[in-house]
Enzyme design. Structure first.
Site, mmCIF file in Angstrom:
data_model
loop_
_atom_site.group_PDB
_atom_site.id
_atom_site.type_symbol
_atom_site.label_atom_id
_atom_site.label_comp_id
_atom_site.label_asym_id
_atom_site.label_seq_id
_atom_site.Cartn_x
_atom_site.Cartn_y
_atom_site.Cartn_z
ATOM 1 C CB ALA A 1 -20.389 143.160 84.957
ATOM 2 N N GLY B 1 -25.462 142.446 85.326
ATOM 3 C CA GLY B 1 -25.024 141.218 85.966
ATOM 4 C C GLY B 1 -25.681 140.993 87.311
ATOM 5 C CD GLU C 1 -26.831 138.874 82.635
ATOM 6 O OE1 GLU C 1 -27.007 138.397 81.507
ATOM 7 O OE2 GLU C 1 -25.779 139.447 82.991
ATOM 8 C CD GLU D 1 -26.460 143.913 80.771
ATOM 9 O OE1 GLU D 1 -26.168 143.172 81.713
ATOM 10 O OE2 GLU D 1 -27.635 144.273 80.540
#
Length: 690
Positions: free
Chosen positions: A63, A102, A105, A125
């Protein structure tokens, strides 16, 4: 679609390409057109399958961290993944480089994931004080099983493509043109005419979970967390994936994420993430760097051998120089033994070990340094000895070779002045064990050339180090502040605290060990020798050294180490010595609590950091944090001493320093002007630098 997301068709397979250099982060300007593209393709009868790929050197590597903790513009990642899961036609993620956070994901929202052989996949993360916030803790266990998912998420360590294939995280690992192979794969899946099951609905692996074994694994990981909240939250989220329905577990993951992202620990860890990157930014970084093909190391002892291993681990040929054959062979034997330990632990293959050993060239002749592009001296910490070494180096080193001293305290300007090439001279302060510890203080001397500084800063990253450029003063940043932190250690003992009580206050704060344990590990004789060289004394520590109590290596120091054990045992003899010294000095002993211990050690640490910043020895307060987290074990969840000072409140620190200054009169407690300024402005950037 946009400058960041494009759509092309390849024989009926829609290829959605993300192009957001350098790492294809999922910023808002990527998420919006990506969502729109996927929504259009879902309803497009001409698209029989969808491939998500990335331009550049990597798949989505995460992200956009700069957006964390701010109101998130829609669509967010979870909405994109939810949209993906409504698409009936096969969706495939084509992964090259890294699929992290991300990025992974997003890939988990697809029906299939394929990679090339060099890909790495992970959910890191936790290293930012967070847990995966886009469903990673709920979807990953459905593919790889709860135990594997827990290990990946709590460690944050990416896995290879082959390991991911074995774990069923990816469906295929391709040779050759990844995109062409992926399009072919997607077309084959579409031709089956099947209804493909989204990852969210694949529950077979979860049903196999031994919950008691999972809880035992989670408990073991919790013990290793050392006060960090994120690993515990990760374990809780993965357990929710086992015990709760998908949507409930997903909602619980989100609540845990929001709690972490607004907390001090994640703020601290995100601060460190950016601080490490800032630390590598130096004036002159864009100058033409010098070529480093071979490195020379002078000294095959503990430090020299470790430094040599660090460069060999980075793939550099190394010339290892010693004064005679015996210490040279002893050093090489230690290096080989260290590599053998890595092989026995499974962290290194025998083939890799032999390859690294093959990079070493042993010598006792300074002339063999003539072809080295960087020469690092790692001999005894004595100015006369180091000047003698560089006098010899000066006569053989090729023009343009960078000369570096591995010193912890000494004046690099004085050493540089003893050579005929001060522009090529700087300090490289490695931390022991040098082949393992990440921090490298790069000491900029007065006449160090910008291209030399830029070269070694870049080189440090290439060998896996975290570089921080510092100026010249006694002890530079780390050891100068360490002296301030330790200035009250003996006074605390004389006034009534036991070594174990001081150490416990530190470990409860989050340090891996306290100052007395650390002293025993490093060897009390080292600091004793340094004190004597500077004309300083320490009543208790000097007496221990005079008794031959040097720490773990002699089985006795501040603690006892019975039968060669590494576990410290409180020693009544040391406690009796402390009481005797206190009586001799007329000091009345009393109970000293952990709050006082931390105030009298950590507040002077921050105060010294403020002085260092004001003097320009460090360019940024965040550089000091990088030094202390990576080199001295300052708790990651507190962000380093300068960041922690902001959490504590600088005004409080100034007030307590003033109190202890009135009580003791000792200079270490006198608040620095820079600290007072920080207390008023709340920003270290307001402090004049140099």
């Amino acid at each position: 679609m946009s400058n960041f997301v494009s759509v092309a068709s390849d024989n009926g397979v829609a290829v959605v390409t993300i192009d957001n250099p350098p790492v294809n982060a999922l910023s808002f300007h990527v998420r919006k057109p990506l969502y729109e593209a996927l929504a259009a393709l879902r309803d497009d009868p001409a698209a029989k399958a969808i491939v998500i790929a990335c331009a550049g050197r990597t798949f989505v590597a995460g992200a956009d961290i700069t957006e964390f903790g701010k109101p998130l513009e829609q669509p967010e990642l979870r909405a994109i993944i939810a949209l993906l899961e409504t698409i009936a036609k096969p969706t495939v993620a084509a992964i090259h480089g890294t699929a992290l956070g991300g990025g992974l994901e997003l890939a988990l929202g697809c029906h299939f994931r394929v990679t090339d052989h060099g890909a790495k996949l992970g959910l890191p993360e936790v290293k930012l004080g967070l847990l995966p916030g886009g469903g990673g803790t709920v979807r990953l266990p459905r593919l790889v099983g709860a135990a594997k998912a827990l290990g990946m998420i709590v460690s944050g360590t990416p896995i290879s493509a082959s390991e991911a294939k074995t774990a069923s995280l990816v469906d295929s690992v391709f040779d050759g043109d990844l995109l062409a192979q992926t399009v072919r794969f997607a077309s084959e899946m579409a031709s089956r005419g099947e209804a493909f099951v989204p990852v969210r609905d694949r529950n077979n692996r979860l049903a196999e979970t031994d919950l008691a074994a999972f809880d035992a694994q989670a408990a073991d990981l919790a013990r290793k967390a050392r006060g960090l909240e994120a690993p515990l939250a990760c374990a809780e989220a993965v357990r929710n994936a086992i015990t709760l329905p998908f949507d409930a577990a997903l909602a619980a993951e989100r609540q845990l994420f929001l709690k972490l992202v607004s907390g001090d620990q994640s703020r601290a860890q995100r601060h460190l993430f950016f601080a490490e990157r800032e630390a590598a930014k130096i004036p002159g970084k864009d100058v033409q760097k010098r070529k480093i093909a071979r490195v020379g190391i002078i000294g095959a002892g503990t430090m020299g051998g470790g430094i040599a291993m660090a460069f060999a681990n980075g793939g550099f040929p190394v010339t290892l120089l010693e004064t005679s054959a015996e210490p040279l062979q002893r050093g090489l034997a230690t290096i080989e033994k260290n590599y053998a330990v890595s092989v026995s632990r499974g962290s290194l293959t025998e083939e890799a070990k032999q390859k690294r050993l093959g990079l070493f060239k042993a010598s006792t002749d300074y002339a063999d340094l003539a072809d080295c592009d960087l020469i690092v001296e790692a001999v005894f910490e004595d100015m006369a000895v180091k000047k003698e070494v560089f006098g010899k180096v000066d006569g053989v080193a090729r023009p343009g070779a960078i000369l570096a001293t591995n010193t912890s305290y000494l004046d690099v300007n004085e050493i540089a002045a003893s050579t005929s090439r001060p522009r090529d001279m700087l300090g490289l302060h490695f931390f022991s064990p040098a082949n393992i510890m990440k921090l490298l203080e790069i000491v900029r001397a007065e006449k160090t050339a910008p291209d030399a500084l830029a070269t070694v800063t870049d080189l440090a990253r290439r060998i896996g180090k975290v570089p921080v450029v510092v100026g010249v003063c006694h002890g530079f940043v780390g050891n100068r502040m360490l002296a301030a932190r330790g200035a009250e250690n003996e006074f605390l003992l004389l006034e009534g605290a036991a070594p174990s009580e001081v150490d416990k206050a530190f470990t409860d704060f989050g340090w891996p060990m306290g100052p007395f344990q650390m002293g025993d590990l490093a060897g009390l004789d080292i600091s004793w020798r340094n004190r004597k060289a500077r004309g300083l004394t320490a009543a208790i520590a000097d007496t221990l050294c005079e008794q031959g109590r040097f720490g773990q290596k002699t089985g006795r120091g501040w603690y006892r180490y019975d039968s060669g054990a590494r576990e410290p045992v409180a020693d009544p003899d040391v406690e009796a010595l402390i009481r005797t010294k206190a009586a001799d000095l007329g000091i009345a002993q009393r109970n000293i609590g952990p709050d006082e211990i931390l105030e009298r050690t950590l507040y002077p640490l921050v105060n010294e950091g403020a002085k260092i910043l004001e003097e320009g020895i460090a360019a940024r307060a965040s550089d000091i944090d990088v030094v202390w987290v990576n080199g001295y074990g300052f708790p990651i969840g507190k962000g380093g001493p300068m960041f922690w000072a902001g959490l504590q409140g600088a005004a409080k620190i100034v007030e307590r320093l003033e109190y202890w200054h009135r009580q003791t009169g000792r200079p270490v407690f006198e608040p620095a002007p820079a600290l007072r300024r920080f207390a008023v402005t709340g920003s270290w950037e307001s402090v004049p630098n140099g």
